[in-house]
Design a protein around this motif. Structure first.
Motif, PDB file in Angstrom:
ATOM      1  N   ILE A   1       2.984  12.433  -6.787  1.00 15.36           N
ATOM      2  CA  ILE A   1       3.011  13.372  -5.668  1.00 15.36           C
ATOM      3  C   ILE A   1       1.875  13.053  -4.694  1.00 15.36           C
ATOM      4  O   ILE A   1       2.060  13.041  -3.474  1.00 15.36           O
ATOM      5  CB  ILE A   1       2.915  14.824  -6.170  1.00 15.36           C
ATOM      6  N   GLY A   2       0.690  12.787  -5.243  1.00 13.46           N
ATOM      7  CA  GLY A   2      -0.435  12.409  -4.389  1.00 13.46           C
ATOM      8  C   GLY A   2      -0.157  11.138  -3.622  1.00 13.46           C
ATOM      9  O   GLY A   2      -0.455  11.023  -2.422  1.00 13.46           O
ATOM     10  N   GLY A   3       0.446  10.154  -4.309  1.00  9.29           N
ATOM     11  CA  GLY A   3       0.805   8.908  -3.642  1.00  9.29           C
ATOM     12  C   GLY A   3       1.832   9.127  -2.545  1.00  9.29           C
ATOM     13  O   GLY A   3       1.777   8.486  -1.489  1.00  9.29           O
ATOM     14  N   ALA A   4       2.778  10.056  -2.794  1.00  3.48           N
ATOM     15  CA  ALA A   4       3.772  10.370  -1.774  1.00  3.48           C
ATOM     16  C   ALA A   4       3.123  10.979  -0.536  1.00  3.48           C
ATOM     17  O   ALA A   4       3.512  10.687   0.599  1.00  3.48           O
ATOM     18  CB  ALA A   4       4.820  11.324  -2.349  1.00  3.48           C
ATOM     19  N   LEU A   5       2.117  11.832  -0.742  1.00  2.00           N
ATOM     20  CA  LEU A   5       1.401  12.420   0.395  1.00  2.00           C
ATOM     21  C   LEU A   5       0.704  11.341   1.221  1.00  2.00           C
ATOM     22  O   LEU A   5       0.685  11.399   2.458  1.00  2.00           O
ATOM     23  CB  LEU A   5       0.386  13.441  -0.107  1.00  2.00           C
ATOM     24  N   ILE A   6       0.145  10.349   0.535  1.00  5.65           N
ATOM     25  CA  ILE A   6      -0.506   9.245   1.244  1.00  5.65           C
ATOM     26  C   ILE A   6       0.522   8.421   2.016  1.00  5.65           C
ATOM     27  O   ILE A   6       0.289   8.014   3.161  1.00  5.65           O
ATOM     28  CB  ILE A   6      -1.287   8.367   0.246  1.00  5.65           C
TER      29      ILE A   6
ATOM     30  N   ILE B   1      -0.944   9.569  10.696  1.00  2.00           N
ATOM     31  CA  ILE B   1      -2.189  10.335  10.725  1.00  2.00           C
ATOM     32  C   ILE B   1      -3.282   9.568   9.984  1.00  2.00           C
ATOM     33  O   ILE B   1      -3.006   8.585   9.283  1.00  2.00           O
ATOM     34  CB  ILE B   1      -2.013  11.737  10.112  1.00  2.00           C
ATOM     35  N   ALA B   2      -4.508  10.018  10.128  1.00  2.00           N
ATOM     36  CA  ALA B   2      -5.651   9.320   9.541  1.00  2.00           C
ATOM     37  C   ALA B   2      -5.512   9.239   8.019  1.00  2.00           C
ATOM     38  O   ALA B   2      -5.136  10.228   7.381  1.00  2.00           O
ATOM     39  CB  ALA B   2      -6.944  10.035   9.902  1.00  2.00           C
ATOM     40  N   PRO B   3      -5.832   8.080   7.414  1.00  2.47           N
ATOM     41  CA  PRO B   3      -5.700   7.929   5.960  1.00  2.47           C
ATOM     42  C   PRO B   3      -6.487   8.964   5.159  1.00  2.47           C
ATOM     43  O   PRO B   3      -6.042   9.401   4.097  1.00  2.47           O
ATOM     44  CB  PRO B   3      -6.235   6.510   5.711  1.00  2.47           C
ATOM     45  N   TYR B   4      -7.654   9.358   5.663  1.00  2.00           N
ATOM     46  CA  TYR B   4      -8.477  10.284   4.877  1.00  2.00           C
ATOM     47  C   TYR B   4      -7.792  11.649   4.719  1.00  2.00           C
ATOM     48  O   TYR B   4      -8.059  12.366   3.745  1.00  2.00           O
ATOM     49  CB  TYR B   4      -9.863  10.448   5.498  1.00  2.00           C
ATOM     50  N   LEU B   5      -6.908  12.003   5.664  1.00  2.00           N
ATOM     51  CA  LEU B   5      -6.199  13.278   5.543  1.00  2.00           C
ATOM     52  C   LEU B   5      -5.199  13.238   4.383  1.00  2.00           C
ATOM     53  O   LEU B   5      -5.068  14.204   3.628  1.00  2.00           O
ATOM     54  CB  LEU B   5      -5.486  13.607   6.853  1.00  2.00           C
TER      55      LEU B   5
ATOM     56  N   MET C   1       0.816  -1.204   0.000  1.00  2.00           N
ATOM     57  CA  MET C   1       0.000   0.000   0.000  1.00  2.00           C
ATOM     58  C   MET C   1       0.855   1.263   0.000  1.00  2.00           C
ATOM     59  O   MET C   1       0.455   2.293  -0.547  1.00  2.00           O
ATOM     60  CB  MET C   1      -0.952   0.001   1.201  1.00  2.00           C
ATOM     61  N   GLU C   2       2.056   1.188   0.585  1.00  2.00           N
ATOM     62  CA  GLU C   2       2.923   2.364   0.599  1.00  2.00           C
ATOM     63  C   GLU C   2       3.425   2.709  -0.802  1.00  2.00           C
ATOM     64  O   GLU C   2       3.936   3.810  -1.036  1.00  2.00           O
ATOM     65  CB  GLU C   2       4.111   2.148   1.542  1.00  2.00           C
TER      66      GLU C   2
ATOM     67  N   ALA D   1      -4.092  14.681  -1.305  1.00  2.00           N
ATOM     68  CA  ALA D   1      -3.851  14.289  -2.699  1.00  2.00           C
ATOM     69  C   ALA D   1      -4.909  14.894  -3.623  1.00  2.00           C
ATOM     70  O   ALA D   1      -4.597  15.361  -4.726  1.00  2.00           O
ATOM     71  CB  ALA D   1      -3.844  12.771  -2.823  1.00  2.00           C
ATOM     72  N   LEU D   2      -6.172  14.891  -3.191  1.00  2.00           N
ATOM     73  CA  LEU D   2      -7.239  15.499  -3.992  1.00  2.00           C
ATOM     74  C   LEU D   2      -7.101  17.019  -4.028  1.00  2.00           C
ATOM     75  O   LEU D   2      -7.443  17.664  -5.032  1.00  2.00           O
ATOM     76  CB  LEU D   2      -8.602  15.101  -3.433  1.00  2.00           C
TER      77      LEU D   2
END
Length: 453
Positions: free
Chosen positions: A408-413, A421-425, A48-49, A430-431
């Motif tokens: 970049i979005g994947g890196a933020l996740i 921190i919470a996954p939704y953040l 997942m990472e 990313a959005l």
């Protein structure tokens, strides 16, 4: 001028049109299906990472496919490159179907991306060489609409397969489409040649493409390791490696959206990136945060396809009516609609089925207006002998900006996972990147020149 009764399915163009549809549909089935099953793959392979790399490896490898095959097309025409591209794409599918490792899957996705980039570059070149300007918006609309069937059933079917059987069968199931595309479309590519193109710098261009891909990969890897010091260093090295190749591959003025082709490429690259990124992270939000099944997420993503094709059809009719005078405004309206659609889903906790579907419909309609129109604007500015170059530039921005933005979005996740921190953040961040970039795309589109009668 063409005969008023002559269209893209007339006897003169029918074989090539059908060949384009088959080739694009094969690529579309794969790309859209993976959007739905990516969370399942990442979980199954315990990676997942590395979620963002499922998309970034594919999209960044398209750079190599676009540039290397674009040069070969200018040298010998699109027929042999088309065969080679289909072969590489198929090898990537087979490896992905049998792998037990996330890293090997990413390599397979890179092979698929190389093949897909090469396939679409061949298609773009055939459009530029074979169709007059009066028919290009129509064939480009069909090009966009060739995603409709895969987009309507691909994500949902892929979700069903992943949920009740195995995601591996998704990759196996695409191979017959590749075989059919090769059998039926190859004759249409034979005999097409690009005129007046010199290839003295072909080897150097390929080296620039490799350097750009490596640099981008290092940048994204470094971002995923932050806030560690090694991640910062790796990101800086990657950024430095990227700068020179980017300046070589894009027309002067693209970074500041100078009027004309540079502004069109800047806007198109960004809105394509935002479309891809939004779908990728919306599926992750729906399945991992909101708890929806893969097939439900697939249906939501598929809702963008119908509005895309509807808008593509409308823009083709409008273009025929106003003889291309309204192309700039159609791009502006399309990108603005994408801004609205992305804006309503940035905050993950408020996303539900109704809001997600509404967002996808709005975004799909917006890109349906902007995507084929941007291609027509770009081709209209190509001079004789530069068709392959313009085709490669279009495919380059379609590949590079989505690849780096999704990365970049994947890196933020990944960072959100690392710091606990919470996954939704992380997904919301990313959005949020997609919203910022689509606004920049709108500003770039304003730099397009008005078409004088």
């Amino acid at each position: 001028m063409i005969n008023k009764r002559e269209g893209i399915f007339s006897s003169r163009y029918r074989a090539l049109t059908i060949g384009i549809i088959l080739a694009v549909m094969a690529v579309a089935f794969e790309g859209l299906s993976v959007t739905t099953i990516a969370p399942v793959i990442a979980k199954n392979l315990q990676g997942m990472e590395l979620y963002g790399w499922i998309f970034s490896a594919y999209l960044l490898a398209q750079i190599l496919g676009t540039m290397i095959i674009g040069q070969q097309i200018d040298r010998s025409g699109p027929a042999f490159p088309f065969i080679f591209a289909l072969f590489i794409f198929s090898i990537g599918l087979i490896i992905a179907a049998v792998t037990q490792s996330m890293l090997v899957l990413i390599i397979a996705r890179a092979l698929q991306g190389f093949g897909a980039g090469a396939i679409l570059t061949c298609v773009y070149t055939s459009i530029s060489l074979s169709y007059p300007d009066e028919l290009r918006t129509k064939i480009l609309a069909v090009f966009s609409s060739a995603y409709v069937l895969p987009a309507l059933i691909g994500p949902y079917v892929a979700g069903i397969i992943a949920q009740y059987s195995s995601w591996r069968f998704v990759f196996w199931g695409i191979i017959p489409f590749i075989i059919l595309a090769a059998f039926l479309s190859l004759p249409s590519f034979k005999g097409l040649k690009v005129k007046g193109v010199q290839n003295e710098g072909r080897r150097q261009t390929n080296l620039w493409a490799i350097q750009l891909t490596i640099g981008t990969g290092l940048l994204l890897s470094g971002l995923g390791m932050m806030p560690k010091f090694f991640g910062v260093i790796l990101g800086i090295v990657g950024l430095i490696l990227m700068i020179i190749p980017l300046r070589r591959f894009l027309p002067s003025g693209t970074f500041v959206a100078c009027s004309g082709l540079p502004a069109m490429l800047a806007s198109r690259g960004l809105f394509m990136a935002c479309y891809t990124g939004t779908q990728s992270f919306l599926v992750l939000a729906l399945t991992e945060v909101k708890g929806y099944a893969s097939d439900t997420a697939g249906l939501i993503v598929a809702s963008a396809a119908l509005s895309w094709s509807t808008a593509a059809y409308i823009q083709a009719r409008l273009d025929e009516r106003d003889k291309g005078q309204g192309r700039r405004m159609r791009v502006l309206i399309g990108v603005f609609m994408m801004c609205v659609g992305i804006g309503v889903i940035v905050w993950v906790p408020i996303i539900g089925i109704t809001l997600a579907v509404a967002s996808q419909i709005i975004i799909g309609f917006g890109i349906g207006l902007a995507h084929p129109t941007s291609g027509a604007i770009s081709f209209a500015q190509a001079t004789e002998g530069t068709e392959g170059e313009v085709s490669a530039s279009l495919q380059f921005v379609d590949s590079f900006t989505p690849g780096i933005v999704v990365g970049i979005g994947g890196a933020l996740i990944t960072i959100s996972h690392t710091v606990g921190i919470a996954p939704y953040l992380g997904i919301s961040a990313a959005l949020g990147i997609q919203l910022i970039l689509i606004l920049i795309s709108l500003l770039a589109a304003y730099q397009l020149p008005h078409i004088k009668k």
